[in-house]
Design an enzyme around this catalytic site. Structure first.
Site: not given
Length: 220
Positions: A91, A153, A182
């Site tokens: 991430d 995300k 996400k």
């Protein structure tokens, strides 16, 4: 309400600066118990967690976290080191300053560079929605898509706000078909989790996984 389905969408997360190994180990045990998608932990614990889990669950870690203003070379090294240590999901935080300068091509190239390091492993791109305008979010949906990342995300959970339904709707409208979503930051109830999944999120990032799932069991 399928608790197993929800658990399987969660990156069970612990990224507090003061986290110690005993807490990370407990996080891993909880993730195994509840069958979450992964554990998301600081890079310094990746090797130990990967060895502890022994392939039973993917280890996710964060790159350029939480501010995103490291150089691309530093982010590439962080990513390479994390993968060597056993991370299977990455991430990364984008450079928000470049976004504010409208240097979207630089952001896109950095994402592409990190994805080249990840290869077939999962790359999620954190754009920190609370710091962005709607126009910037739309531009970044395009950049993330073109750069070949696997997920977009919402948030680090370390800035001024986290995921919102409005941002998930916007992502669902603007990202390419191959890019998943996400939602992370501030997911504090089962209702939040269900709403984000219904709006199109494929993953949820939360440190409150056990609380949410136990809340769901009580409602059944």
């Amino acid at each position: 309400m399928d608790m197993n389905r929800i658990a399987g969408k969660v990156d069970h997360t612990l990224l507090r600066q003061e986290a110690v190994w005993e807490e990370i180990r407990q996080l891993c045990d909880e993730a195994l118990q509840y069958h979450t998608a992964s554990v998301c932990i600081p890079p310094s614990y990746v090797k130990r967690a990967a060895e502890y889990l022994g392939g039973r669950l993917p280890v996710c870690t964060v790159i350029g976290f939480p501010n995103g203003y490291q150089t691309t070379a530093v982010k590439r090294f962080e990513t390479q080191d994390a993968i060597r240590n056993g991370a299977e999901e990455i991430d990364m935080v984008i450079n928000i300053g470049w976004v504010k300068e409208k240097a979207f091509s630089l952001v896109e190239e950095e994402i592409r560079s990190i994805k080249s390091v990840c290869g077939p492993l999962v790359l999620k791109v954190i754009i920190e929605t609370c710091l962005l305008t709607e126009e910037e979010k739309r531009e970044l949906c395009g950049a993330v898509t073109r750069a070949g990342a696997d997920y977009i995300k919402t948030s680090t959970g370390f800035s001024t706000a986290g995921a919102t339904p409005e941002d998930i709707r916007l992502f669902a409208e603007c990202v390419g078909e191959r890019v998943k979503i996400k939602a992370a930051g501030g997911i504090s109830s089962l209702k939040d989790a269900q709403e984000f999944l219904e709006l199109g999120a494929e993953r949820l990032g939360t440190s409150r996984t056990v609380k949410l799932l136990n809340e769901g069991k009580k409602e059944i």
